[in-house]
Design a protein around this motif. Sequence first.
Motif, PDB file in Angstrom:
ATOM      1  N   GLY C 259     -33.765 -14.572 -88.112  1.00  0.00           N
ATOM      2  CA  GLY C 259     -34.308 -13.221 -88.212  1.00  0.00           C
ATOM      3  C   GLY C 259     -34.868 -12.930 -89.594  1.00  0.00           C
ATOM      4  N   SER C 260     -34.202 -13.446 -90.601  1.00  0.00           N
ATOM      5  CA  SER C 260     -34.662 -13.171 -91.971  1.00  0.00           C
ATOM      6  C   SER C 260     -36.001 -13.839 -92.269  1.00  0.00           C
ATOM      7  CB  SER C 260     -33.609 -13.640 -92.974  1.00  0.00           C
ATOM      8  OG  SER C 260     -33.325 -15.021 -92.765  1.00  0.00           O
ATOM      9  N   HIS C 262     -38.227 -14.372 -89.663  1.00  0.00           N
ATOM     10  CA  HIS C 262     -39.153 -13.948 -88.610  1.00  0.00           C
ATOM     11  C   HIS C 262     -39.611 -12.497 -88.752  1.00  0.00           C
ATOM     12  CE1 HIS C 262     -40.590 -13.098 -84.482  1.00  0.00           C
ATOM     13  NE2 HIS C 262     -40.819 -14.394 -84.410  1.00  0.00           N
ATOM     14  N   ASN C 263     -38.729 -11.645 -89.289  1.00  0.00           N
ATOM     15  CA  ASN C 263     -39.083 -10.217 -89.360  1.00  0.00           C
ATOM     16  C   ASN C 263     -40.363  -9.988 -90.166  1.00  0.00           C
ATOM     17  OD1 ASN C 263     -36.983  -9.447 -87.790  1.00  0.00           O
ATOM     18  ND2 ASN C 263     -35.816  -8.396 -89.390  1.00  0.00           N
ATOM     19  N   ASP C 264     -41.177  -9.091 -89.667  1.00  0.00           N
ATOM     20  CA  ASP C 264     -42.434  -8.741 -90.329  1.00  0.00           C
ATOM     21  C   ASP C 264     -42.217  -7.467 -91.148  1.00  0.00           C
ATOM     22  OD1 ASP C 264     -43.968 -10.842 -89.130  1.00  0.00           O
ATOM     23  OD2 ASP C 264     -44.091  -9.662 -87.279  1.00  0.00           O
ATOM     24  N   ILE C 265     -42.250  -7.623 -92.460  1.00  0.00           N
ATOM     25  CA  ILE C 265     -41.991  -6.478 -93.351  1.00  0.00           C
ATOM     26  C   ILE C 265     -43.237  -5.579 -93.407  1.00  0.00           C
ATOM     27  CG2 ILE C 265     -41.407  -5.842 -95.734  1.00  0.00           C
ATOM     28  CD1 ILE C 265     -39.167  -7.323 -94.058  1.00  0.00           C
ATOM     29  N   ILE C 266     -42.995  -4.264 -93.305  1.00  0.00           N
ATOM     30  CA  ILE C 266     -44.097  -3.285 -93.336  1.00  0.00           C
ATOM     31  C   ILE C 266     -44.348  -2.851 -94.783  1.00  0.00           C
ATOM     32  CG2 ILE C 266     -44.962  -1.121 -92.353  1.00  0.00           C
ATOM     33  CD1 ILE C 266     -42.687  -1.227 -90.299  1.00  0.00           C
ATOM     34  N   ASP C 267     -45.608  -2.903 -95.199  1.00  0.00           N
ATOM     35  CA  ASP C 267     -45.894  -2.464 -96.576  1.00  0.00           C
ATOM     36  C   ASP C 267     -46.430  -1.038 -96.578  1.00  0.00           C
ATOM     37  OD1 ASP C 267     -48.629  -2.428 -96.031  1.00  0.00           O
ATOM     38  OD2 ASP C 267     -48.990  -4.391 -96.930  1.00  0.00           O
ATOM     39  N   HIS C 276     -45.503 -12.480 -87.380  1.00  0.00           N
ATOM     40  CA  HIS C 276     -44.855 -13.285 -86.339  1.00  0.00           C
ATOM     41  C   HIS C 276     -44.832 -12.550 -85.008  1.00  0.00           C
ATOM     42  CE1 HIS C 276     -42.919 -15.101 -90.029  1.00  0.00           C
ATOM     43  NE2 HIS C 276     -43.488 -16.142 -89.451  1.00  0.00           N
ATOM     44  N   SER C 277     -44.866 -11.225 -85.075  1.00  0.00           N
ATOM     45  CA  SER C 277     -44.836 -10.403 -83.860  1.00  0.00           C
ATOM     46  C   SER C 277     -46.114 -10.561 -83.043  1.00  0.00           C
ATOM     47  CB  SER C 277     -44.688  -8.916 -84.217  1.00  0.00           C
ATOM     48  OG  SER C 277     -43.506  -8.699 -84.941  1.00  0.00           O
TER      49      SER C 277
END
Lengths: 357, 357, 357, 357
Positions: C259-260, C262-267, C276-277
């Motif tokens: 998960g760390s 794969h998660n897509d961080i929002i800026d 990845h989504s």
Amino acid sequence: MAGNSIGTIFRLTTFGESHGSAIGGVIDGVPSGAEINIEKIQQQLDRRRPGQSKITTQRKESDTVQIFSGIFENKSTGMPIGFIIQNSDAKSSDYDHLKDTFRPSHADFTYQEKYGHRDHRGGGRSSARETACRVVAGAIAQQILASVGIEIWAYVSSVGEIDCDKPYQELQSTMVDQNIIRCPDQGAANRMIARIEEVRKAGDTVGGTITCVVHSIPAGLGEPVFDKLHADLAKAVMSINAVKGFELGSGFEGSRMLGSEHNDIIDQTKKTTTNHSGGIQGGISNGMDIYFRAAFKPVATLMRDQPSITDAGTQTVVKGKGRHDPCVVPRAVPILESMTAITILDHYLRNKATKVT
Amino acid sequence: MAGNSIGTIFRLTTFGESHGSAIGGVIDGVPSGAEINIEKIQQQLDRRRPGQSKITTQRKESDTVQIFSGIFENKSTGMPIGFIIQNSDAKSSDYDHLKDTFRPSHADFTYQEKYGHRDHRGGGRSSARETACRVVAGAIAQQILASVGIEIWAYVSSVGEIDCDKPYQELQSTMVDQNIIRCPDQGAANRMIARIEEVRKAGDTVGGTITCVVHSIPAGLGEPVFDKLHADLAKAVMSINAVKGFELGSGFEGSRMLGSEHNDIIDQTKKTTTNHSGGIQGGISNGMDIYFRAAFKPVATLMRDQPSITDAGTQTVVKGKGRHDPCVVPRAVPILESMTAITILDHYLRNKATKVT
Amino acid sequence: MAGNSIGTIFRLTTFGESHGSAIGGVIDGVPSGAEINIEKIQQQLDRRRPGQSKITTQRKESDTVQIFSGIFENKSTGMPIGFIIQNSDAKSSDYDHLKDTFRPSHADFTYQEKYGHRDHRGGGRSSARETACRVVAGAIAQQILASVGIEIWAYVSSVGEIDCDKPYQELQSTMVDQNIIRCPDQGAANRMIARIEEVRKAGDTVGGTITCVVHSIPAGLGEPVFDKLHADLAKAVMSINAVKGFELGSGFEGSRMLGSEHNDIIDQTKKTTTNHSGGIQGGISNGMDIYFRAAFKPVATLMRDQPSITDAGTQTVVKGKGRHDPCVVPRAVPILESMTAITILDHYLRNKATKVT
Amino acid sequence: MAGNSIGTIFRLTTFGESHGSAIGGVIDGVPSGAEINIEKIQQQLDRRRPGQSKITTQRKESDTVQIFSGIFENKSTGMPIGFIIQNSDAKSSDYDHLKDTFRPSHADFTYQEKYGHRDHRGGGRSSARETACRVVAGAIAQQILASVGIEIWAYVSSVGEIDCDKPYQELQSTMVDQNIIRCPDQGAANRMIARIEEVRKAGDTVGGTITCVVHSIPAGLGEPVFDKLHADLAKAVMSINAVKGFELGSGFEGSRMLGSEHNDIIDQTKKTTTNHSGGIQGGISNGMDIYFRAAFKPVATLMRDQPSITDAGTQTVVKGKGRHDPCVVPRAVPILESMTAITILDHYLRNKATKVT
């Protein structure tokens, strides 16, 4: 496919039998952010519920709606609204004498043929109790439509041979609930009520008609060809228990007229000077009032003996027992409003897809 | 969603405007292995086509169906049936004078409001020409239904104020096409024809009604609650151009009756001794004849001047020009049969899913 | 219900067999007033048609679309678009040797079981010829989407074991048609073409994958729960002949990640720093590029002898004859774009119903 | 249309948010007269519910289903089945810190964009809690399918980079629940469990895959063209939260193969000697086992700090709090079985309409 849903975008699916623990449904396609007043839903349910006056069945049911989802802080969230109405006063034993008998003009025989069994207790799924769920969805649709200015009201326009002779334009929606028959013409209402009492005392029942009106509907709602607005209204209305006929605008009377009498001339304000079309032309609303009329047959359950047969095919007598309506129309007024609201809101939302931007 | 399809399993989708190069459609959900006689399809189209008699429009169109798929060696393959009917006699110039005018009681105004434009040439998509495609699908459905014994026929039961007083039980389906009005009671037929000629000479039009009958339908077709068999029939019928009313069995007259008069008593053969229900109880067929009546308004196109407005909102006069029907009912008989067949076959196929095995 | 339609508002229904007189369809729910360039539809058809290069089948078909309705003066009218494509080069006799034989990994056996017969001539309805109709609808959808800024393109990302190693971000849509395999990485394209030639000479076939990208899609398209945008894309893509797999964004590789990672961080621009989504979260577009990949199996028709059985169940040999593709992916690129466009436009229109005003 | 229903004849509609009072649904199109064991429904729910083992979330929910209608004396009546599952352990306050924050790779941002608001408490409608309703419908469908001999089972085939190397043919469905990860290969299961524990301790999550198998399915299920059986399976499976990929039979690996390797040769028993097709050819079942694989991304909620932004667009940190699954696949096994059962039963019923008699 199995017939328990109506609508395409705004879509109601219902479940529940008259003598199960609860009836209920799911309303999908509710647009987000609309104000929903739950008390107003209950008010419409109260107009439909049994036991509300001397001319309706004396069964007592509170018909209280319990909502699980889709409304938050009195606003729709865009998520489906799930709800139930508990069945409280179900006296299944009232129906024991009917267990092996086909009641005349009920759905007993047809359900037996289709499903291989039937629910003799109040008709099960074929009971008009199911229409309470329609009123929940309809009351929500009416509130959403009201927020864009569209108003829907209905009233009893005849009971048996007693007609309300005035056209809807001479009647007031605010007067509908001033009497227990829901006819805004008080003189006609009195005659109708007297007629129902007479019929009830004779252990008989009587039919009637309801007229429904939609004000301030924008032009452009309805789809050409198969999903004409009045075709969808006809289906929605004909799906109500006991309805046998539907007519829009001039209706059957219009079939006796000449084109030169019937045509609605358009004036410079883009309104028509007459409205035989009933507000719909080519299947699409033209901005005039929509009005139509539904015919309800007399209730099939009599307080009299009737001959019939048993499942085994032997002759029997159906006894007149239980608590039933001598005339269905006063309680059907909110149901008709509801089916109309569901249909109009569905087409309102469908119409939004007509253009790209 | 956009209204050009009808049916769930047996499903017709149509396209085409009255003045384009062709109209046509796709029929999906046709069961495989059914005998399909293409000549019989054409025969039904010929009953609908313009120019067939002195009381119909004098436009000449052969309405020849061209089938591309789904039928092989006179049997359905289970694949969708695609077809077209070429438009042959489209005189678009006949309509030039209407380019900027809203014709009274037509769909000109409502299409303009909904789509931002309209097709003034014969009404485009709102033209009754589209119903030819319904007849193709209906004729196929009628053949499939006939293979399981179900028969459908319709006839003109009134023109203006002239009624065919006999009930359908006293009439014969084989007599329908014995006269040009398609009323199997020859006396009534003569009066109806005379009335239409009179009206036509006056440049006027007149409405009428059609009665439709379904024989030998098995018990069990129709779904409870929203897709009641008569609700789907009502929608199918009300979607036909010019239809303003629908009534099943006792219909509006039933709303004036008492329950003790109206109830249909079941005898030991599981038949009912009367049939006020019109063959449907609780939304499901009970094995008795289904019969219903549809009301058609008078044709809106008159051979007379009528006041109206232009797109720009200025007053104008709509001239009576072109070739039009003085009364729509004789040509609408096969259309009504077709919509009925489509609906009944759809429910016949739907009913097969009611049990697992 | 019978599987020949896709979409809810923007809805395509197709008909026609590979060796009938024509294939065709109806596109319903086209919003009115959209610019439609018919030449651009033909260009997409030309990218799909047989005989376009040495690595495709040598059958010659012009695949010219003929449109009957719904488009007027290069604009959509809101009415359904009916169209056909004539079948020109159907050599039914090529298939005579297959009349009583089940070809391995074709639909011969399953159609026979389901419908009681089958069309041995080129597969009838199961032929990939049917996808030409998808391209007509897809090309229209692509034009409408382009008018609101949404762009769709696809390219061959592998042939057999030869991969295009570059991610789509490093490739250019304008380079896709620079070579006959439709891979915008010219080095990989050369290896792929060589591989197909090799396989073709051996009378064999080979599979491959196509990657599809959607740019500039607004956030908010897709419905929660069952009609998630990627669920509808998966269905649309998996319905293309020969497709065996679908993966969105990180896809199968994502199942191996933490998960760390794969998660897509929002800026702060509301964009995500990784994707990845694949542009969809909770079933709804988030405004990032949508990208996915489809796996195509090798074509089942070989230019080699294969053992099989006859209808009667006796052993036989299927001869390698006729004109077939050694690899389906170059011609499938416009089909994948089309199914994507149909799905995205449908959800674009569906999303308009989310709010009342 | 609004995405809360799946299926055409056998059709599930769900409602409810993770932190409302209840979730629930309506199952329509259940054939009448089928044995339904309510305990078996509960057993499948228990396989999905939280808190069942050390490798799942420690939230405690009993997930007890309450059925209102459609089942009488352990048999389906043909009427819709309405049900709810009360939400018992909803700690909304656990989510207070997330009120104004978009969690990475969740549906917070997309719901906000689509609906103008979102439910921060456990994701509201986007929560995997909704899948409990799918299990109710799926467990009913599985029982009906079992009554005609069709069996469905699924198992975990990988966790992160740890694969179960054996093909399904070497595994036993009875062994699936012998361990908490639901992998019937005990060696692989042990490694998977150890990996999840490791990941959990690191406050991280990991993805995985599930393989699903359908035995004893008759040939002939599935519709040609758009509703191919595997296209509908793909949609049903891709609609499950966290699924990023779907492959049937040979899947993505099949795209790397030659036709001569991939074709499934039919022997004299009408079985194929290999089954790269995965039991479906031309979209229709061929009687061989159907098998497919689904890829699940790692759970997006981490027990770690992650950067993100607030609604207002300012940078913030999402804290790792609450009770969440380190890996979704063990609890997703019954969900995958359920979506498969819903899809297969729907096509089983659809197939009954293929012939007239």
